[in-house]
Design an enzyme around this catalytic site. Structure first.
Site, mmCIF file in Angstrom:
data_model
loop_
_atom_site.group_PDB
_atom_site.id
_atom_site.type_symbol
_atom_site.label_atom_id
_atom_site.label_comp_id
_atom_site.label_asym_id
_atom_site.label_seq_id
_atom_site.Cartn_x
_atom_site.Cartn_y
_atom_site.Cartn_z
ATOM 1 N N ASN A 80 0.870 -1.173 0.000
ATOM 2 C CA ASN A 80 0.000 0.000 0.000
ATOM 3 C C ASN A 80 0.911 1.228 0.000
ATOM 4 O O ASN A 80 1.490 1.577 1.016
ATOM 5 C CB ASN A 80 -0.895 -0.015 1.248
ATOM 6 C CG ASN A 80 -1.744 1.241 1.352
ATOM 7 O OD1 ASN A 80 -1.812 2.039 0.409
ATOM 8 N ND2 ASN A 80 -2.399 1.431 2.492
ATOM 9 N N TRP A 81 1.018 1.839 -1.170
ATOM 10 C CA TRP A 81 1.940 2.985 -1.292
ATOM 11 C C TRP A 81 1.379 4.259 -0.687
ATOM 12 O O TRP A 81 2.085 5.264 -0.603
ATOM 13 C CB TRP A 81 2.280 3.215 -2.773
ATOM 14 C CG TRP A 81 3.264 2.245 -3.327
ATOM 15 C CD1 TRP A 81 3.941 1.266 -2.637
ATOM 16 C CD2 TRP A 81 3.706 2.147 -4.689
ATOM 17 N NE1 TRP A 81 4.771 0.582 -3.481
ATOM 18 C CE2 TRP A 81 4.655 1.093 -4.738
ATOM 19 C CE3 TRP A 81 3.395 2.828 -5.854
ATOM 20 C CZ2 TRP A 81 5.288 0.730 -5.932
ATOM 21 C CZ3 TRP A 81 4.023 2.466 -7.037
ATOM 22 C CH2 TRP A 81 4.965 1.431 -7.075
ATOM 23 N N LYS A 82 0.093 4.252 -0.357
ATOM 24 C CA LYS A 82 -0.548 5.466 0.181
ATOM 25 C C LYS A 82 -0.291 6.634 -0.788
ATOM 26 O O LYS A 82 -0.257 6.412 -1.995
ATOM 27 C CB LYS A 82 -0.062 5.735 1.614
ATOM 28 C CG LYS A 82 -0.229 4.480 2.494
ATOM 29 C CD LYS A 82 -0.001 4.705 3.947
ATOM 30 C CE LYS A 82 -0.173 3.393 4.700
ATOM 31 N NZ LYS A 82 -0.037 3.534 6.141
ATOM 32 N N HIS B 145 -9.417 1.435 4.969
ATOM 33 C CA HIS B 145 -8.136 1.602 5.667
ATOM 34 C C HIS B 145 -8.343 2.574 6.824
ATOM 35 O O HIS B 145 -9.142 3.509 6.719
ATOM 36 C CB HIS B 145 -7.085 2.134 4.687
ATOM 37 C CG HIS B 145 -5.704 2.098 5.271
ATOM 38 N ND1 HIS B 145 -5.257 3.046 6.163
ATOM 39 C CD2 HIS B 145 -4.693 1.200 5.121
ATOM 40 C CE1 HIS B 145 -4.016 2.731 6.532
ATOM 41 N NE2 HIS B 145 -3.653 1.623 5.905
ATOM 42 N N GLU C 46 -6.720 5.007 7.799
ATOM 43 C CA GLU C 46 -6.514 6.419 7.440
ATOM 44 C C GLU C 46 -7.757 6.990 6.758
ATOM 45 O O GLU C 46 -8.056 8.178 6.895
ATOM 46 C CB GLU C 46 -5.267 6.546 6.541
ATOM 47 C CG GLU C 46 -3.999 6.333 7.369
ATOM 48 C CD GLU C 46 -2.837 5.702 6.624
ATOM 49 O OE1 GLU C 46 -2.842 5.696 5.385
ATOM 50 O OE2 GLU C 46 -1.921 5.199 7.299
ATOM 51 N N GLU D 1 -5.112 -4.481 10.870
ATOM 52 C CA GLU D 1 -4.097 -3.440 11.004
ATOM 53 C C GLU D 1 -4.364 -2.647 12.279
ATOM 54 O O GLU D 1 -5.148 -1.681 12.260
ATOM 55 C CB GLU D 1 -4.147 -2.480 9.805
ATOM 56 C CG GLU D 1 -3.785 -3.113 8.489
ATOM 57 C CD GLU D 1 -3.200 -2.081 7.512
ATOM 58 O OE1 GLU D 1 -2.149 -2.367 6.947
ATOM 59 O OE2 GLU D 1 -3.789 -1.005 7.338
ATOM 60 N N GLY E 24 2.957 2.594 10.820
ATOM 61 C CA GLY E 24 3.933 3.664 10.628
ATOM 62 C C GLY E 24 4.688 4.058 11.883
ATOM 63 O O GLY E 24 5.291 5.119 11.934
ATOM 64 N N SER F 140 3.910 -1.726 10.477
ATOM 65 C CA SER F 140 5.363 -1.782 10.706
ATOM 66 C C SER F 140 5.974 -3.139 10.334
ATOM 67 O O SER F 140 6.871 -3.632 11.025
ATOM 68 C CB SER F 140 5.678 -1.412 12.164
ATOM 69 O OG SER F 140 5.242 -0.093 12.430
HETATM 70 P P1 13P Z 1 3.290 0.618 7.669
HETATM 71 O O1 13P Z 1 3.777 -0.678 7.075
HETATM 72 O O2 13P Z 1 4.027 1.816 7.150
HETATM 73 O O3 13P Z 1 3.230 0.547 9.166
HETATM 74 O O4 13P Z 1 1.787 0.830 7.148
HETATM 75 C C1 13P Z 1 0.880 -0.209 7.274
HETATM 76 C C2 13P Z 1 -0.333 0.138 6.504
HETATM 77 O O5 13P Z 1 -1.060 1.053 6.856
HETATM 78 C C3 13P Z 1 -0.599 -0.627 5.288
HETATM 79 O O6 13P Z 1 -1.888 -0.409 4.826
#
Ligand code: 13P
Length: 257
Positions: free
Chosen positions: A9-11, A95, A97, A169, A175, A214
């Site tokens: 997931n590159w966001k 997600h 976010e 998650e 993160g 993470s």
């Molecule tokens: P990280 O791997 O940067 O913690 O992010 C996880 C995430 O939100 C994947 O959707």
């Protein structure tokens, strides 16, 4: 047998040229890996080009979000039809976010799940508790509310159900460099499976459950090696091609060991 699935997931990262460069390099790095499924979810702006670049590779594409309608006056939105038209196979739904910054709630996410099923996209439904909820020992209640909130009452065909993906998650692990313990994740995955089994019986045996938060090349097998876990949803460690390739190789090696 469920195939291990690793989703990047590159966001909101990578320009088109950066995305293209990454995929060209990654497809060379992982050309020999066939025991896991690799999916990249880039920003919408790179999907069309990556669809062409990944055509003859083992890499599949996913979107990070979508609207639930086929078309209409929804400024700024992307429809399931548009994604399917590009050859996109997966779509991340709910997600944390999106729940946090864009107020996505279960009512809306249920519409998105229904749309994904209707358009033959495989949804990756994300669930997970935040730190306060975890501290209050509310994890299972939160997961149950999020999971059933997005699924209950939908008319999901057996085939679509078998392909569905869930991602656990925990918000506090995203993160932060502070992943959940593999053993905890295994317990939550077991809980999620039991919820599915109660409601949908054996038609949910194929559902894959991923862990996200993470994940790195040196901790990935702690999660993928747990019973009931089928892969990972990777944020930060999917942005650098060498790191992501190392992560995929670690999982592939563990699977063939
Ligand atoms: P990280 O791997 O940067 O913690 O992010 C996880 C995430 O939100 C994947 O959707």
């Amino acid at each position: 047998m469920r195939k291990t699935l690793i989703v990047a997931n590159w966001k909101m990262h990578k320009t088109l040229s950066e995305a293209e460069e990454f995929v060209k390099r990654l497809s060379g790095e992982i050309a020999d890996i066939n025991n896991i499924e690799t999916v990249i979810c880039p920003p919408f702006t790179s999907l069309a080009s990556l669809a062409v670049l990944t055509e003859k590779t083992t890499i599949l594409l996913g979107a990070q979000n979508m609207h639930w309608q086929k078309e209409g006056a929804f400024t700024g939105e992307i429809s399931p039809l548009m994604l399917r038209d590009l050859g996109v196979k997966y779509v991340i739904i709910g997600h944390s976010e999106r729940r946090l910054y864009f107020n996505e709630n279960s009512r809306l996410l249920k519409r998105k799940m229904a749309a994904a099923f209707n358009y033959g996209l495989v949804p990756i439904l994300c669930v997970g508790e935040n730190w306060e909820q975890r501290s209050a020992r509310e994890t299972e209640n939160v997961i149950k509310e999020q999971l059933l909130g997005a699924l209950e009452g939908l008319d999901i065909g057996k085939d679509a159900m078998q392909k569905m993906v869930l991602a656990y998650e925990p918000v506090w692990a995203i993160g932060t460099g502070n992943p959940a313990q593999g053993s905890e994740v295994g317990v939550v995955a077991g809980f999620m499976r039991s919820l599915l089994q109660e409601r949908w019986g054996d038609s949910c045996q194929g559902v894959r459950i991923l862990y996200g938060g993470s994940v790195k090349p040196d901790n990935i097998v702690e999660f993928t090696g747990k019973a009931g876990m089928d892969g990972a949803l990777v944020g930060g460690s999917s942005l650098d091609v060498k790191t992501f390739a190392a992560l995929l190789k670690a999982v592939s090696g563990e699977r063939s060991a």
